[in-house]
Design a protein around this motif. Structure first.
Motif, mmCIF file in Angstrom:
data_model
loop_
_atom_site.group_PDB
_atom_site.id
_atom_site.type_symbol
_atom_site.label_atom_id
_atom_site.label_comp_id
_atom_site.label_asym_id
_atom_site.label_seq_id
_atom_site.Cartn_x
_atom_site.Cartn_y
_atom_site.Cartn_z
ATOM 1 N N VAL A 64 -5.116 -1.442 -7.803
ATOM 2 C CA VAL A 64 -5.796 -2.719 -8.000
ATOM 3 C C VAL A 64 -6.596 -3.100 -6.761
ATOM 4 N N VAL A 65 -5.975 -3.001 -5.598
ATOM 5 C CA VAL A 65 -6.640 -3.410 -4.355
ATOM 6 C C VAL A 65 -7.834 -2.514 -4.055
ATOM 7 N N ASP A 66 -7.700 -1.206 -4.287
ATOM 8 C CA ASP A 66 -8.821 -0.288 -4.051
ATOM 9 C C ASP A 66 -10.004 -0.621 -4.958
ATOM 10 N N ALA A 67 -9.721 -0.951 -6.221
ATOM 11 C CA ALA A 67 -10.791 -1.315 -7.154
ATOM 12 C C ALA A 67 -11.460 -2.609 -6.733
ATOM 13 N N LEU A 68 -10.689 -3.564 -6.259
ATOM 14 C CA LEU A 68 -11.249 -4.828 -5.802
ATOM 15 C C LEU A 68 -12.170 -4.620 -4.611
ATOM 16 N N ARG A 69 -11.764 -3.781 -3.688
ATOM 17 C CA ARG A 69 -12.595 -3.548 -2.509
ATOM 18 C C ARG A 69 -13.889 -2.821 -2.872
ATOM 19 N N ALA A 70 -13.820 -1.922 -3.829
ATOM 20 C CA ALA A 70 -15.016 -1.157 -4.202
ATOM 21 C C ALA A 70 -15.924 -1.931 -5.141
ATOM 22 N N ASP A 71 -15.347 -2.498 -6.206
ATOM 23 C CA ASP A 71 -16.143 -3.113 -7.274
ATOM 24 C C ASP A 71 -16.058 -4.634 -7.325
ATOM 25 N N GLY A 72 -15.012 -5.198 -6.710
ATOM 26 C CA GLY A 72 -14.802 -6.636 -6.806
ATOM 27 C C GLY A 72 -14.018 -7.053 -8.020
ATOM 28 N N ILE A 73 -13.580 -6.076 -8.826
ATOM 29 C CA ILE A 73 -12.872 -6.398 -10.069
ATOM 30 C C ILE A 73 -11.974 -5.246 -10.479
ATOM 31 N N TYR A 74 -10.826 -5.607 -11.097
ATOM 32 C CA TYR A 74 -9.931 -4.632 -11.720
ATOM 33 C C TYR A 74 -9.605 -5.155 -13.117
ATOM 34 N N PRO A 75 -9.984 -4.430 -14.188
ATOM 35 C CA PRO A 75 -9.857 -4.966 -15.539
ATOM 36 C C PRO A 75 -8.621 -4.504 -16.313
ATOM 37 N N GLY A 76 -7.640 -3.894 -15.674
ATOM 38 C CA GLY A 76 -6.572 -3.233 -16.420
ATOM 39 C C GLY A 76 -5.257 -3.964 -16.512
ATOM 40 N N LEU A 77 -5.254 -5.280 -16.616
ATOM 41 C CA LEU A 77 -4.010 -6.044 -16.716
ATOM 42 C C LEU A 77 -3.715 -6.388 -18.176
ATOM 43 N N MET A 78 -2.433 -6.534 -18.499
ATOM 44 C CA MET A 78 -2.036 -6.911 -19.857
ATOM 45 C C MET A 78 -0.744 -7.721 -19.796
ATOM 46 N N LEU A 79 -0.796 -8.941 -20.312
ATOM 47 C CA LEU A 79 0.405 -9.760 -20.390
ATOM 48 C C LEU A 79 1.366 -9.193 -21.436
ATOM 49 N N ALA B 135 6.124 -20.060 -19.255
ATOM 50 C CA ALA B 135 5.481 -18.742 -19.213
ATOM 51 C C ALA B 135 4.315 -18.741 -18.225
ATOM 52 N N VAL B 136 3.589 -19.848 -18.137
ATOM 53 C CA VAL B 136 2.508 -19.963 -17.150
ATOM 54 C C VAL B 136 3.075 -19.817 -15.745
ATOM 55 N N MET B 137 4.170 -20.497 -15.478
ATOM 56 C CA MET B 137 4.769 -20.436 -14.148
ATOM 57 C C MET B 137 5.313 -19.045 -13.842
ATOM 58 N N ALA B 138 5.788 -18.340 -14.870
ATOM 59 C CA ALA B 138 6.270 -16.970 -14.658
ATOM 60 C C ALA B 138 5.128 -16.055 -14.241
ATOM 61 N N VAL B 139 3.958 -16.232 -14.846
ATOM 62 C CA VAL B 139 2.788 -15.438 -14.456
ATOM 63 C C VAL B 139 2.369 -15.795 -13.036
ATOM 64 N N GLN B 140 2.313 -17.074 -12.743
ATOM 65 C CA GLN B 140 1.893 -17.533 -11.420
ATOM 66 C C GLN B 140 2.772 -16.942 -10.320
ATOM 67 N N ARG B 141 4.061 -16.770 -10.590
ATOM 68 C CA ARG B 141 5.010 -16.301 -9.577
ATOM 69 C C ARG B 141 5.251 -14.798 -9.627
ATOM 70 N N ASP B 142 4.521 -14.100 -10.479
ATOM 71 C CA ASP B 142 4.778 -12.664 -10.627
ATOM 72 C C ASP B 142 4.539 -11.935 -9.304
ATOM 73 N N PRO B 143 5.466 -11.052 -8.900
ATOM 74 C CA PRO B 143 5.330 -10.367 -7.601
ATOM 75 C C PRO B 143 4.095 -9.490 -7.482
ATOM 76 N N LEU B 144 3.601 -8.911 -8.597
ATOM 77 C CA LEU B 144 2.391 -8.091 -8.499
ATOM 78 C C LEU B 144 1.197 -8.952 -8.099
ATOM 79 N N LEU B 145 1.040 -10.119 -8.716
ATOM 80 C CA LEU B 145 -0.075 -10.985 -8.377
ATOM 81 C C LEU B 145 -0.024 -11.400 -6.909
ATOM 82 N N ILE B 146 1.167 -11.790 -6.456
ATOM 83 C CA ILE B 146 1.317 -12.227 -5.067
ATOM 84 C C ILE B 146 1.061 -11.072 -4.112
ATOM 85 N N ASP B 147 1.575 -9.893 -4.445
ATOM 86 C CA ASP B 147 1.407 -8.723 -3.585
ATOM 87 C C ASP B 147 -0.059 -8.311 -3.479
ATOM 88 N N VAL B 148 -0.757 -8.257 -4.625
ATOM 89 C CA VAL B 148 -2.181 -7.901 -4.617
ATOM 90 C C VAL B 148 -2.972 -8.918 -3.798
#
Length: 318
Positions: A81-96, A153-166
């Motif tokens: 995810v981070v590599d795609a963000l640095r290169a393109d500014g976007i990563y489109p591969g997330l799914m709830l 469920a909104v708060m669970a997404v907000q606190r997800d470790p992947l989002l915070i880590d990225v």
């Protein structure tokens, strides 16, 4: 007496409309400045690449240890995810997960929203047509504002470790949540002013902080008729000089794509639950739905003290 050509008149009118939209935002800007004097240098200088890079290198805190915990986004690697963000500014591969998507969508369908950012225009999304008739005006958007935070469920997404880590790996160790919101976009006969207010149909970049990252999730199936989000890949790391020196952040599509490339415009369609993360300094826009409403969720990260974004109705998270 010499009359200006029609094309020049059109240009003058367009510029006048842009400055009128800036004037509407002035009360919000003044309040932000009063609450946080550091807002002004950010607003003036963060639009330029040299000052952004200076701020980045001067304040970025490295992160060595990933955030612990199990993420709901299975199979997504932080490095990818981070590599795609640095290169393109976007990563489109997330799914709830389906359960999370359904819970948030049901909450949004049953909770009153506010039309066109106006808290006096309250209605439930299923009653959009009745609300337009009742209030006597087109309603293009419906924001849940701070009510979004009442959904577990909104708060669970907000606190997800992947989002915070990225966010920490991309923005630096001081990255923090600064916005969480859910909003509807409706098919309607909206004026240019309404479309501009909702950041639709005009490429723009965000200047709420020196560095930002935003995660977006489609909460309904989104196709070309549902008003998909569009992002211009690579525009977060190179910027035309005129786009750095103007105080206007919104620009016509042809002006943006002629410079950054038609092939770099990525349209984010997908089934309910699909998501993406972007660096909002890159040019992007929402489009106006033509067939059915769009429902989206956003979790935004920044590096500075969050300000009260009354213009967007976004809550301050403590």
């Amino acid at each position: 007496m010499h009359n200006p050509p029609a094309k020049d008149l059109e240009s003058i009118a367009r510029q006048g409309g842009r400055f009128k939209r800036m004037a509407v935002r002035i009360p919000t800007y003044l309040t932000d400045l009063k609450e946080n004097p550091a807002w002004l240098p950010m607003f003036l200088l963060a639009r330029t690449l040299p000052f952004r890079q200076m701020h980045w290198f001067a304040t970025r805190q490295a992160v060595e240890v990933p955030v612990s915990g199990t993420s709901m986004f299975e199979g997504v690697e932080r490095r990818t995810v981070v590599d795609a963000l640095r290169a393109d500014g976007i990563y489109p591969g997330l799914m709830l997960p389906d359960r999370i998507q359904r819970e948030i969508a049901e909450f949004a369908c049953n909770t009153g929203c506010y039309g066109n950012f106006n808290r006096k225009l309250e209605f439930v999304a299923s009653e959009h047509a009745e609300a337009e008739a009742r209030f006597g005006r087109p309603i293009l958007s419906g924001h849940l504002f701070e009510r979004s935070l009442d959904c577990d469920a909104v708060m669970a997404v907000q606190r997800d470790p992947l989002l915070i880590d990225v966010a920490r790996q991309y923005l630096g160790g001081q990255a923090k949540v600064i916005t969480t919101r859910i909003w509807w976009s409706f098919p309607t006969q909206a004026s240019e002013a309404d479309r501009s207010l909702a950041s639709l149909d005009k490429y723009h970049f965000d200047l709420d902080d020196w560095r930002m990252l935003k995660f977006f999730f489609n909460l309904v199936d989104v196709d070309e008729g549902t008003g998909p989000h569009v992002f211009v890949k690579g525009s977060h790391r190179r910027r035309r000089v005129r786009h750095q020196l103007t105080l206007l952040v919104g620009h016509p599509a042809n002006e943006v794509l002629d410079y950054y490339g038609q092939g770099n415009a990525l349209t984010l369609t997908g089934r309910a639950g699909s998501g993406f993360v972007e660096d909002p300094f890159g040019f992007h826009m929402g489009t106006v739905p033509t067939r059915k409403p769009r429902l989206m969720m956003e979790v935004g990260f920044g590096v500075s003290k969050p300000s009260r974004r009354r213009f967007h109705g976004e809550p301050v998270l403590r």
